[in-house]
Design a protein around this motif. Structure first.
Motif, mmCIF file in Angstrom:
data_model
loop_
_atom_site.group_PDB
_atom_site.id
_atom_site.type_symbol
_atom_site.label_atom_id
_atom_site.label_comp_id
_atom_site.label_asym_id
_atom_site.label_seq_id
_atom_site.Cartn_x
_atom_site.Cartn_y
_atom_site.Cartn_z
ATOM 1 N N THR A 142 118.556 -42.165 -2.563
ATOM 2 C CA THR A 142 118.375 -42.877 -1.110
ATOM 3 C C THR A 142 116.911 -42.363 -0.426
ATOM 4 O OG1 THR A 142 120.564 -42.528 -0.783
ATOM 5 C CG2 THR A 142 119.182 -42.755 1.193
ATOM 6 N N ASN A 143 116.574 -40.993 -1.051
ATOM 7 C CA ASN A 143 115.222 -40.364 -0.353
ATOM 8 C C ASN A 143 114.213 -41.091 -1.226
ATOM 9 O OD1 ASN A 143 116.634 -38.645 1.314
ATOM 10 N ND2 ASN A 143 116.732 -37.101 -0.287
ATOM 11 N N LEU A 144 114.359 -41.283 -2.595
ATOM 12 C CA LEU A 144 113.112 -42.015 -3.328
ATOM 13 C C LEU A 144 113.093 -43.447 -2.684
ATOM 14 C CD1 LEU A 144 113.960 -40.638 -6.762
ATOM 15 C CD2 LEU A 144 112.091 -40.006 -5.262
ATOM 16 N N GLN A 145 114.016 -44.114 -2.467
ATOM 17 C CA GLN A 145 113.892 -45.424 -1.799
ATOM 18 C C GLN A 145 113.072 -45.525 -0.553
ATOM 19 O OE1 GLN A 145 117.931 -46.744 -2.083
ATOM 20 N NE2 GLN A 145 117.965 -47.467 -3.970
ATOM 21 N N LYS A 146 113.379 -44.578 0.305
ATOM 22 C CA LYS A 146 112.942 -44.269 1.394
ATOM 23 C C LYS A 146 111.138 -44.084 1.394
ATOM 24 C CE LYS A 146 116.366 -42.582 4.347
ATOM 25 N NZ LYS A 146 117.321 -41.650 5.124
ATOM 26 N N THR A 147 111.016 -43.096 0.479
ATOM 27 C CA THR A 147 109.604 -42.874 0.190
ATOM 28 C C THR A 147 108.937 -44.026 -0.522
ATOM 29 O OG1 THR A 147 110.384 -40.542 -0.693
ATOM 30 C CG2 THR A 147 108.039 -41.196 -1.343
ATOM 31 N N GLU A 148 109.575 -44.984 -1.201
ATOM 32 C CA GLU A 148 109.130 -46.158 -1.712
ATOM 33 C C GLU A 148 108.647 -47.014 -0.715
ATOM 34 O OE1 GLU A 148 110.326 -49.715 -5.020
ATOM 35 O OE2 GLU A 148 111.712 -48.441 -4.094
ATOM 36 N N ALA A 149 109.645 -47.185 0.258
ATOM 37 C CA ALA A 149 109.153 -48.071 1.367
ATOM 38 C C ALA A 149 108.049 -47.684 2.200
ATOM 39 C CB ALA A 149 110.600 -48.410 2.196
ATOM 40 N N ASN A 150 107.869 -46.250 2.203
ATOM 41 C CA ASN A 150 106.674 -45.515 3.107
ATOM 42 C C ASN A 150 105.380 -45.818 2.485
ATOM 43 O OD1 ASN A 150 108.489 -45.067 5.226
ATOM 44 N ND2 ASN A 150 108.863 -42.999 4.229
ATOM 45 N N LEU A 151 105.332 -45.581 1.092
ATOM 46 C CA LEU A 151 104.289 -45.837 0.420
ATOM 47 C C LEU A 151 103.879 -47.198 0.340
ATOM 48 C CD1 LEU A 151 105.147 -43.553 -2.864
ATOM 49 C CD2 LEU A 151 103.255 -43.309 -1.171
ATOM 50 N N GLN A 152 104.934 -48.221 0.261
ATOM 51 C CA GLN A 152 104.612 -49.531 0.362
ATOM 52 C C GLN A 152 103.970 -50.051 1.603
ATOM 53 O OE1 GLN A 152 105.177 -51.979 -2.299
ATOM 54 N NE2 GLN A 152 103.714 -53.048 -1.012
ATOM 55 N N LYS A 153 104.352 -49.359 2.790
ATOM 56 C CA LYS A 153 103.531 -49.628 3.765
ATOM 57 C C LYS A 153 102.274 -49.128 3.777
ATOM 58 C CE LYS A 153 107.950 -49.735 6.714
ATOM 59 N NZ LYS A 153 108.689 -48.684 7.786
ATOM 60 N N ILE A 154 102.080 -47.873 3.284
ATOM 61 C CA ILE A 154 100.825 -47.250 3.402
ATOM 62 C C ILE A 154 99.800 -47.959 2.521
ATOM 63 C CG2 ILE A 154 99.549 -45.337 2.630
ATOM 64 C CD1 ILE A 154 101.920 -43.335 3.027
ATOM 65 N N MET A 155 100.315 -48.793 1.376
ATOM 66 C CA MET A 155 99.555 -49.363 0.555
ATOM 67 C C MET A 155 99.048 -50.662 1.229
ATOM 68 S SD MET A 155 100.469 -50.730 -3.347
ATOM 69 C CE MET A 155 99.322 -51.562 -4.474
ATOM 70 N N ASP A 156 99.977 -51.297 1.918
ATOM 71 C CA ASP A 156 99.737 -52.540 2.674
ATOM 72 C C ASP A 156 98.555 -52.380 3.793
ATOM 73 O OD1 ASP A 156 101.456 -53.754 1.272
ATOM 74 O OD2 ASP A 156 103.035 -53.713 2.816
ATOM 75 N N ARG A 157 98.306 -50.939 4.380
ATOM 76 C CA ARG A 157 97.395 -50.644 5.343
ATOM 77 C C ARG A 157 96.330 -50.128 4.711
ATOM 78 N NH1 ARG A 157 101.997 -48.605 8.090
ATOM 79 N NH2 ARG A 157 101.093 -46.549 7.714
ATOM 80 N N ALA A 158 96.154 -49.692 3.352
ATOM 81 C CA ALA A 158 95.031 -49.118 2.749
ATOM 82 C C ALA A 158 93.988 -50.057 2.650
ATOM 83 C CB ALA A 158 95.689 -48.569 1.194
ATOM 84 N N GLY A 159 92.597 -49.406 2.981
ATOM 85 C CA GLY A 159 91.444 -50.215 2.833
ATOM 86 C C GLY A 159 90.425 -50.438 1.580
ATOM 87 N N SER A 160 90.250 -48.964 1.357
ATOM 88 C CA SER A 160 89.327 -48.966 0.077
ATOM 89 C C SER A 160 90.233 -49.241 -1.296
ATOM 90 C CB SER A 160 88.642 -47.797 0.115
ATOM 91 O OG SER A 160 89.661 -46.642 -0.112
ATOM 92 N N ILE A 161 89.524 -49.503 -2.289
ATOM 93 C CA ILE A 161 90.011 -49.696 -3.504
ATOM 94 C C ILE A 161 90.769 -48.188 -3.930
ATOM 95 C CG2 ILE A 161 89.479 -50.462 -5.876
ATOM 96 C CD1 ILE A 161 87.676 -52.358 -4.806
ATOM 97 N N ARG A 162 90.112 -47.278 -3.840
ATOM 98 C CA ARG A 162 90.321 -46.005 -4.163
ATOM 99 C C ARG A 162 91.739 -45.619 -3.705
ATOM 100 N NH1 ARG A 162 86.762 -40.480 -3.642
ATOM 101 N NH2 ARG A 162 88.195 -38.927 -4.739
ATOM 102 N N ASP A 163 91.918 -46.007 -2.315
ATOM 103 C CA ASP A 163 93.127 -45.494 -1.824
ATOM 104 C C ASP A 163 94.187 -46.292 -2.547
ATOM 105 O OD1 ASP A 163 91.893 -43.651 -0.288
ATOM 106 O OD2 ASP A 163 91.520 -44.968 1.534
#
Length: 307
Positions: free
Chosen positions: A168-189
């Protein structure tokens, strides 16, 4: 006299009318307040009923979840050894029992009679549903004489809870990382978040596989069935042809061993022949020297001729 009597009547009527108005007004106001407070009381009662119902439902849900968590999650394994009249027929009967119980045949290993072990034996591994373990063992026990029987159980409830919490915790982390990835601007990020997201998903797959494996082991129990024949399936005296063949094999093996031994002895003699020749020459020379230099051996013939 007339006027003195009339005045009190007028005042009494006035007081009576005033009291009647006051009483009517108070009754009207009390009825209005009663009518206004009735819907409020009814509404409050309905809310209280709904709240009480929700509380009872939540209490029931909490009680049910605690019962589910407190139920032991056991991995059961059983082993049973039987002595049967015919191993082949018993194997067929075991297959029928497994089909009836809707189980699986995991493994089968048979050993035919040999000189060192004249009994026919077999080992069968079965898998049945956890609730059918005892009935299956009872049916298997009827196929022969029970020599041994045991059941072991391992509680893996804590491991299941741990895996579920981590998942459950890893699935929440996955969802948060997916949101961060959608908002990431640079290619490095984006690449950095993608790498972290890949690691999290890989861990989720591993934990999910372990969780399913434990759940499968809890749902299905394993049975190890050992079979052995009551008597040897072969006669105590082997056939004449087998005896002749066995004697021929032993004699040829002995002849080959003797031939190899002679060959080895010849090789040793050839290798050590120089030393043997030297030793033989020394022995011959010593004997010659002894014969030529011994006085008794030379004088004995002369005494004989003189007589």
């Amino acid at each position: 006299m007339y006027t003195s009597i009339k005045l009190p009547r007028t005042s009494a009527l006035f007081i009576s009318a005033l009291l009647g108005g006051v009483i009517f007004t108070s009754c009207a106001s009390s009825d209005r307040s009663t009518n206004q407070s009735a819907p409020q009381i009814a509404a409050n009662g309905a809310v209280n009923q709904l709240t009480a119902r929700e509380n009872s439902i939540s209490q029931k849900a909490e009680t049910a979840s605690s019962i589910v968590r407190s139920r032991p999650q056991l991995i059961k394994k059983a082993a049973i050894s039987l002595t049967v009249n015919s191993v082949d027929k018993t194997v067929d009967a075991v297959s029928q029992i497994i089909n009836q119980q809707q189980g699986d045949l995991i493994g089968l290993k048979q050993q035919q009679p040999k000189s060192d072990n004249p009994r026919h034996t077999a080992t069968i591994q079965l898998r049945v549903a956890e609730n059918l373990l005892e009935p299956t063992l009872e049916k298997l026990a009827k196929l022969g004489t029970v020599e041994s029987r045991n059941i072991t159980a391992e509680d893996v409830g804590d491991r299941l809870v741990d895996f579920q919490a981590r998942l459950t915790n890893l699935q929440k982390t996955e969802a948060n990382l997916q949101k961060i990835m959608d908002r990431a601007g640079s290619i490095r990020d984006v690449l950095s978040v993608a790498q972290e997201l890949s690691n999290v998903r890989e861990t989720i797959e591993q934990i999910n596989a372990q969780l399913k494996s434990l759940q499968n082991q809890v749902a299905y129990s394993t049975i190890t069935l050992n079979l052995q024949a009551a008597v040897s399936s072969t006669s105590s005296q082997p056939a004449f042809g087998l005896q002749v063949q066995e004697t021929w094999n032993k004699s040829t093996h002995s002849l080959s061993s003797f031939s190899v031994g002679l060959l080895k002895l010849g090789i040793w003699l050839i290798v050590y022949s120089p030393y043997l020749l030297i030793f033989a020459a020394l022995v011959y020379g010593f004997n010659r020297w002894r014969r030529t230099h011994s006085p008794r051996l030379t004088q004995a013939p002369e005494s004989t001729t003189s007589e």
